[in-house]
Scaffold this motif. Structure first.
Motif, mmCIF file in Angstrom:
data_model
loop_
_atom_site.group_PDB
_atom_site.id
_atom_site.type_symbol
_atom_site.label_atom_id
_atom_site.label_comp_id
_atom_site.label_asym_id
_atom_site.label_seq_id
_atom_site.Cartn_x
_atom_site.Cartn_y
_atom_site.Cartn_z
ATOM 1 N N CYS A 197 -3.168 -6.686 5.406
ATOM 2 C CA CYS A 197 -1.884 -6.401 4.797
ATOM 3 C C CYS A 197 -1.829 -7.067 3.430
ATOM 4 O O CYS A 197 -2.296 -8.191 3.262
ATOM 5 N N GLY A 198 -1.257 -6.360 2.475
ATOM 6 C CA GLY A 198 -1.112 -6.929 1.146
ATOM 7 C C GLY A 198 -0.051 -6.188 0.363
ATOM 8 O O GLY A 198 0.532 -5.216 0.839
ATOM 9 N N THR A 199 0.191 -6.657 -0.857
ATOM 10 C CA THR A 199 1.151 -6.024 -1.746
ATOM 11 C C THR A 199 0.411 -5.442 -2.937
ATOM 12 O O THR A 199 -0.419 -6.112 -3.548
ATOM 13 N N PRO B 205 -8.423 -0.241 10.578
ATOM 14 C CA PRO B 205 -8.613 -1.686 10.691
ATOM 15 C C PRO B 205 -8.568 -2.342 9.314
ATOM 16 O O PRO B 205 -8.211 -1.685 8.336
ATOM 17 N N ALA B 206 -8.951 -3.592 9.223
ATOM 18 C CA ALA B 206 -8.852 -4.350 7.976
ATOM 19 C C ALA B 206 -9.552 -3.635 6.825
ATOM 20 O O ALA B 206 -10.576 -2.967 7.014
ATOM 21 N N GLU B 207 -8.990 -3.773 5.614
ATOM 22 C CA GLU B 207 -9.547 -3.135 4.422
ATOM 23 C C GLU B 207 -11.027 -3.473 4.268
ATOM 24 O O GLU B 207 -11.431 -4.621 4.430
ATOM 25 N N PRO C 187 -10.200 6.495 -2.649
ATOM 26 C CA PRO C 187 -9.936 6.596 -1.210
ATOM 27 C C PRO C 187 -10.530 5.406 -0.455
ATOM 28 O O PRO C 187 -11.588 4.896 -0.816
ATOM 29 N N HIS C 188 -9.843 4.988 0.582
ATOM 30 C CA HIS C 188 -10.293 3.879 1.412
ATOM 31 C C HIS C 188 -10.940 4.406 2.688
ATOM 32 O O HIS C 188 -10.668 5.523 3.117
ATOM 33 N N THR C 189 -11.744 3.582 3.295
ATOM 34 C CA THR C 189 -12.403 3.957 4.538
ATOM 35 C C THR C 189 -11.540 3.634 5.757
ATOM 36 O O THR C 189 -11.966 3.863 6.885
ATOM 37 N N VAL D 107 -7.231 -9.772 9.493
ATOM 38 C CA VAL D 107 -7.814 -10.014 10.805
ATOM 39 C C VAL D 107 -8.663 -8.781 11.112
ATOM 40 O O VAL D 107 -8.553 -7.769 10.414
ATOM 41 N N PRO D 108 -9.535 -8.805 12.114
ATOM 42 C CA PRO D 108 -10.436 -7.672 12.314
ATOM 43 C C PRO D 108 -9.757 -6.304 12.451
ATOM 44 O O PRO D 108 -10.271 -5.302 11.959
#
Length: 111
Positions: free
Chosen positions: A29-31, A100-102, A44-46, A24-25
């Motif tokens: 969530c994930g595995t 927020p979302a990936e 690295p993620h933003t 969602v915006p």
């Protein structure tokens, strides 16, 4: 309400495995699963991340610190921080929550 069936469940594989359960915006969530002895190649993620270990044992490495994690442990990694799981001694499964979302903050060419 939505039940995220299978969230946090390890997926047997010879490499890393990602399964998204919700987007969602404001969060996703994930595995994320890695086999014992495997290599974590993530960048690295933003977005900020919370990891909840549901199975296995490994060390979460960052340039400033390392921590051994096992079932029930929770770790926070801020957006942009280099990190990876190392010394994966048991098949690892972590529930990952992005806020927020990936990729929602990623440049257009990455999303």
């Amino acid at each position: 309400m939505e039940i995220l069936a299978g969230a946090g469940t390890h997926v047997a594989t010879t490499s890393s495995h990602w399964q998204e359960h919700l987007e969602v915006p404001d969060l996703s969530c994930g595995t994320y699963s890695l086999p014992a002895g495997g290599t974590d190649t993530q960048s690295p993620h933003t977005e900020d991340e919370i990891y909840v270990v549901t199975r296995g044992r490994a060390t979460l490495w960052t340039p400033s610190a390392s921590a051994q994690l096992g079932p029930g442990d929770v770790a926070f990694v801020p957006a942009g921080e280099e990190h990876r799981f190392v010394d994966i001694v048991e098949d690892l499964a972590v529930l990952v929550v992005f806020g927020p979302a990936e990729y929602s903050r990623a440049p257009e060419d990455r999303a």
